[in-house]
Structures are given as C-alpha cells and as structure tokens.
Design a protein around this motif. Structure first.
Motif, PDB file in Angstrom:
ATOM      1  N   ALA A 133       0.824  -1.207   0.000  1.00  0.00           N
ATOM      2  CA  ALA A 133       0.000   0.000   0.000  1.00  0.00           C
ATOM      3  C   ALA A 133       0.860   1.260   0.000  1.00  0.00           C
ATOM      4  O   ALA A 133       0.514   2.258  -0.643  1.00  0.00           O
ATOM      5  N   ALA A 134       1.982   1.236   0.708  1.00  0.00           N
ATOM      6  CA  ALA A 134       2.862   2.398   0.757  1.00  0.00           C
ATOM      7  C   ALA A 134       3.472   2.673  -0.612  1.00  0.00           C
ATOM      8  O   ALA A 134       3.507   3.822  -1.078  1.00  0.00           O
ATOM      9  N   PHE A 135       3.961   1.623  -1.268  1.00  0.00           N
ATOM     10  CA  PHE A 135       4.559   1.786  -2.598  1.00  0.00           C
ATOM     11  C   PHE A 135       3.518   2.300  -3.598  1.00  0.00           C
ATOM     12  O   PHE A 135       3.716   3.317  -4.267  1.00  0.00           O
ATOM     13  N   GLY A 136       2.405   1.585  -3.723  1.00  0.00           N
ATOM     14  CA  GLY A 136       1.378   1.978  -4.685  1.00  0.00           C
ATOM     15  C   GLY A 136       0.757   3.313  -4.349  1.00  0.00           C
ATOM     16  O   GLY A 136       0.483   4.126  -5.241  1.00  0.00           O
ATOM     17  N   GLY A 137       0.521   3.563  -3.058  1.00  0.00           N
ATOM     18  CA  GLY A 137      -0.087   4.824  -2.643  1.00  0.00           C
ATOM     19  C   GLY A 137       0.769   6.026  -2.988  1.00  0.00           C
ATOM     20  O   GLY A 137       0.264   7.050  -3.472  1.00  0.00           O
ATOM     21  N   MET A 138       2.083   5.926  -2.790  1.00  0.00           N
ATOM     22  CA  MET A 138       2.957   7.048  -3.083  1.00  0.00           C
ATOM     23  C   MET A 138       3.132   7.261  -4.578  1.00  0.00           C
ATOM     24  O   MET A 138       3.215   8.400  -5.053  1.00  0.00           O
ATOM     25  N   PHE A 139       3.181   6.176  -5.344  1.00  0.00           N
ATOM     26  CA  PHE A 139       3.269   6.308  -6.806  1.00  0.00           C
ATOM     27  C   PHE A 139       2.037   7.040  -7.333  1.00  0.00           C
ATOM     28  O   PHE A 139       2.141   8.001  -8.108  1.00  0.00           O
ATOM     29  N   LEU A 140       0.852   6.608  -6.909  1.00  0.00           N
ATOM     30  CA  LEU A 140      -0.381   7.228  -7.384  1.00  0.00           C
ATOM     31  C   LEU A 140      -0.547   8.638  -6.830  1.00  0.00           C
ATOM     32  O   LEU A 140      -1.091   9.519  -7.510  1.00  0.00           O
ATOM     33  N   ALA A 141      -0.070   8.872  -5.604  1.00  0.00           N
ATOM     34  CA  ALA A 141      -0.170  10.207  -5.016  1.00  0.00           C
ATOM     35  C   ALA A 141       0.609  11.227  -5.839  1.00  0.00           C
ATOM     36  O   ALA A 141       0.127  12.338  -6.101  1.00  0.00           O
ATOM     37  N   LEU A 142       1.822  10.865  -6.260  1.00  0.00           N
ATOM     38  CA  LEU A 142       2.617  11.778  -7.081  1.00  0.00           C
ATOM     39  C   LEU A 142       1.964  12.014  -8.449  1.00  0.00           C
ATOM     40  O   LEU A 142       2.007  13.133  -8.977  1.00  0.00           O
ATOM     41  N   LEU A 143       1.380  10.981  -9.015  1.00  0.00           N
ATOM     42  CA  LEU A 143       0.674  11.142 -10.283  1.00  0.00           C
ATOM     43  C   LEU A 143      -0.464  12.147 -10.129  1.00  0.00           C
ATOM     44  O   LEU A 143      -0.641  13.051 -10.968  1.00  0.00           O
ATOM     45  N   PHE A 144      -1.225  12.025  -9.071  1.00  0.00           N
ATOM     46  CA  PHE A 144      -2.338  12.943  -8.800  1.00  0.00           C
ATOM     47  C   PHE A 144      -1.846  14.358  -8.510  1.00  0.00           C
ATOM     48  O   PHE A 144      -2.345  15.338  -9.078  1.00  0.00           O
ATOM     49  N   LEU A 145      -0.852  14.478  -7.645  1.00  0.00           N
ATOM     50  CA  LEU A 145      -0.370  15.796  -7.245  1.00  0.00           C
ATOM     51  C   LEU A 145       0.249  16.553  -8.413  1.00  0.00           C
ATOM     52  O   LEU A 145       0.057  17.767  -8.556  1.00  0.00           O
ATOM     53  N   ASN A 146       1.003  15.858  -9.253  1.00  0.00           N
ATOM     54  CA  ASN A 146       1.590  16.527 -10.414  1.00  0.00           C
ATOM     55  C   ASN A 146       0.522  17.026 -11.374  1.00  0.00           C
ATOM     56  O   ASN A 146       0.732  18.019 -12.086  1.00  0.00           O
TER      57      ASN A 146
END
Length: 370
Positions: A133-146
């Motif tokens: 969850a940490a790996f996938g969550g951070m990858f998707l979070a950066l995609l959203f934030l950018n």
C-alpha cells in the motif's frame, strides 16, 4: 465497432468462466465472475488514464501495450506478483509458494493446524499489505499531485484546481506534499514494527514514479514536435525510446492500480487460479477494451472533464491505500469512490457540451489508430 473492440474480451470471459467451472464447479464460476466485475469497477479510472497516455503512442506501441502489456497485467500482476510476495516474505521457493497457494488450510484458517510457524498464503500476502500500500499509494499520489499542481486551460473543480495550480508554481511541491504524507502515515497509522518498512516502500514508490516519469518526459521532449502554442503536438506519435518509456510508465501505473484489486480479491477467495482468471483474464481484458474504446471514439476529447475525474479518483485511491495501512477500508468503498468521480466528471462534461463551450483540444483531435 463495439463488437470489434469488446469481442475478444467477451470471448476470453466465456472461456475463463468455462475453465473456472471445470476447475471448481459452479462456485468457482461465480467467484470468477465476481472478481471480474470487481476489477472492472476498481479500474475504470485506470482505463481513462491509460487512454490519455496511449493516444500519444504510435500504432506499433499501442499494439505492444495491448498485447505484451496484457500478458504482463494478467500473469505478472495477478499471478506472479502475489506469489513473489510470498517468496520474499516467507522465504519459500516458487514451487513451495505455489503449492501453499493451491492448498490452503481447511476452513480458510490463517494458519495450518493452528501452528503460527505455518501461515497460509492469504495470511502472508495480507501481512505484506503495508509495504504494498505504501509503494502503490505514493506512486499514485505523485501522479495525482503533479496533475493538480499544473496550470491548464480547462479546469473541472475550478474553485479548487485553480488555487492548487497557482500553489504548484513552487518547485517540487508535489514531492514535498507526498513526502510529508508518507511521514505522517508511517508515524500515526503504521504499526511500530512496520514503520521503517512503510517508509522504505513509500520512498521506493516515489523514486520509481520520478524515474519513469522523468525518463518519459526527457524523450518526449526530444522526439515530439512543437505545437501551435509551443508545447508538444499531439499529432506526433511517440516512437522509439519515447514510446518505450511511456510503455514502462503504463505498466507501472497498471501495477499500482492492481494492488487494491489483488488484495481485495482475497476477501473473496485465496485460490490463485480463480484470481488469475477473474482479475486477470476477465477484468484486465475488459479494462484494455475500455481503454481502446476511449481512444478510438475520441471520448476524452468529447468529454474533457473525464481526465480530471480520473485523476481525482487516483488521488482518492492513493489516500485509501495509505489509510488502509492502519485502518481497513472495504473494497466496495474503493470502487464506488472511483465510479463517483468518473460519473460526476462525465455528467459535467455533458452539461458543458450542451452549453456549446468550445473544445479546447479540438485542434489536437485525430482518428486514433489503436
């Protein structure tokens, strides 16, 4: 056209259901169908994002994604990935892990014969959830934030997106926000034994996103012609290295979207064969078909808020993954949140079209080649 696009998915679905029935009877068939529906509901936003990237790729690389990519999605993420987690976390070799998956303890108990030294396949995979969850969550979070920190002509939730875009002028703000969120999750949601693991996994997720996105942008800049406003023209399709890194980006993105589906599947069954048939063959094939449909129909150009809705759904999924490190979140909620954002964006696009507002990307539309 619909028959041509979805025909193969329908054939694969029928074959998968027949195989499931032969494998485990009517129960296996029903479980397979439920998992297929679960995957499609959880991954519709994935299809929208895939379409936005796929439109930029040449016909050759589009077909690579829809052929080689589907093999990676089905066998890599839905079958090999869960087994690989068990190999690493339990110190088992691949054959032992597969045998453990095919032969669970009776009555779906978490341990064999109540022996904590012999956890079940499902238990081992569930125990690995924090780092997944940490790996996938951070990858998707950066995609959203950018996405939300970038200024763009068309905004959906203007009252929120415009101020966020102005704030995004601060360099690397997305990394700052994502990194802060990771620290807070590790401190307040992760168990004491999992904090370091969550931090490392989350950092790896950020590194992978920055690396793949950076490589794709670098070659994208080199190989794309400039458009009328000085930006890259969507009329020039990515080929060679640019398309290769876009392909890698799509595969990592698909993997990140798959985490919640794979974990959620174990609430229904722990049988890897049923999971591979339901999530992989049925679910992943339909997600690919939806992606092709969006590209061929030019849906993203006609309904301009869909991309925004998909990114907000990604942000919600990232938040859910991170929260799930410390709090269980029902998979139904995950699916409904994504559907709600996509549905709201679609309705907003319809209302916008009825008002006759000009399509900001009309100049860039062309027949898709998928």
């Amino acid at each position: 056209m619909i028959t041509r696009i979805f025909g193969l998915s329908i054939i694969v679905t029928v074959i998968s259901l027949v195989v499931a029935y032969l494998y485990g009877g009517m129960t296996a068939l029903l479980l397979c169908a439920i998992l297929g529906i679960l995957e499609v509901s959880l991954s519709f936003d994935n299809a929208v994002i895939n379409a936005t990237v796929l439109e930029r790729m040449s016909e050759f690389w589009q077909r690579i994604f829809l052929t080689v990519g589907i093999l990676i999605a089905v066998f890599g993420m839905r079958l090999v990935f869960p087994l690989a987690i068990v190999w690493v976390t339990a110190g088992l070799n691949p054959i032992e892990a597969f045998d453990l998956a095919l032969n669970p303890p009776p009555n779906d108990a978490p341990y064999f014969d109540n022996d904590p030294s012999r956890p079940s396949y499902e238990t081992l995979l569930t125990d690995a959830h924090p780092q997944i969850a940490a790996f996938g969550g951070m990858f998707l979070a950066l995609l959203f934030l950018n996405f939300i920190f970038e200024e763009r002509e068309i905004t959906w939730l203007s009252w929120l997106e415009k101020p966020l875009a102005k704030a995004g002028k601060l360099d690397m703000l997305s990394v700052v926000v994502a990194g802060t969120g990771l620290v807070l999750v590790a401190e307040f949601l992760a168990a004491d034994d999992d904090r370091s693991t969550v931090l490392v996994a989350g950092l790896l997720g950020m590194i992978v996103y920055i690396l793949v996105d950076g490589l794709g942008s670098m070659f994208h800049t080199e190989e794309f012609e400039e458009g009328p406003q000085g930006g890259p023209s969507t009329l020039v399709k990515a080929t060679g290295k640019a398309a290769f890194f876009l392909f890698l980006y799509l595969e990592v993105l698909d993997a990140s979207f798959s985490f919640d589906g794979v974990i959620g599947a174990f609430a229904i069954t722990s049988d890897p064969i049923i999971i591979a048939l339901g999530l992989g063959l049925i679910g992943a094939m339909f997600v690919r078909s939806i992606t092709v449909y969006l590209v061929r129909q030019g849906t993203l150009g006609d309904y301009v808020y869909l991309e925004h809705g998909a990114h907000w759904a990604i942000g919600a999924l990232a938040a859910i993954l991170l929260v799930s490190i410390g709090v269980h979140v029902n998979e139904v909620i995950t699916g409904l949140v994504g559907v709600a954002f996509i549905g709201a964006a679609f309705i907003s696009s319809l209302l916008r079209n009825r008002k006759g507002e000009p399509d900001a990307i009309e100049d860039s539309k062309e027949p898709a080649s998928v």
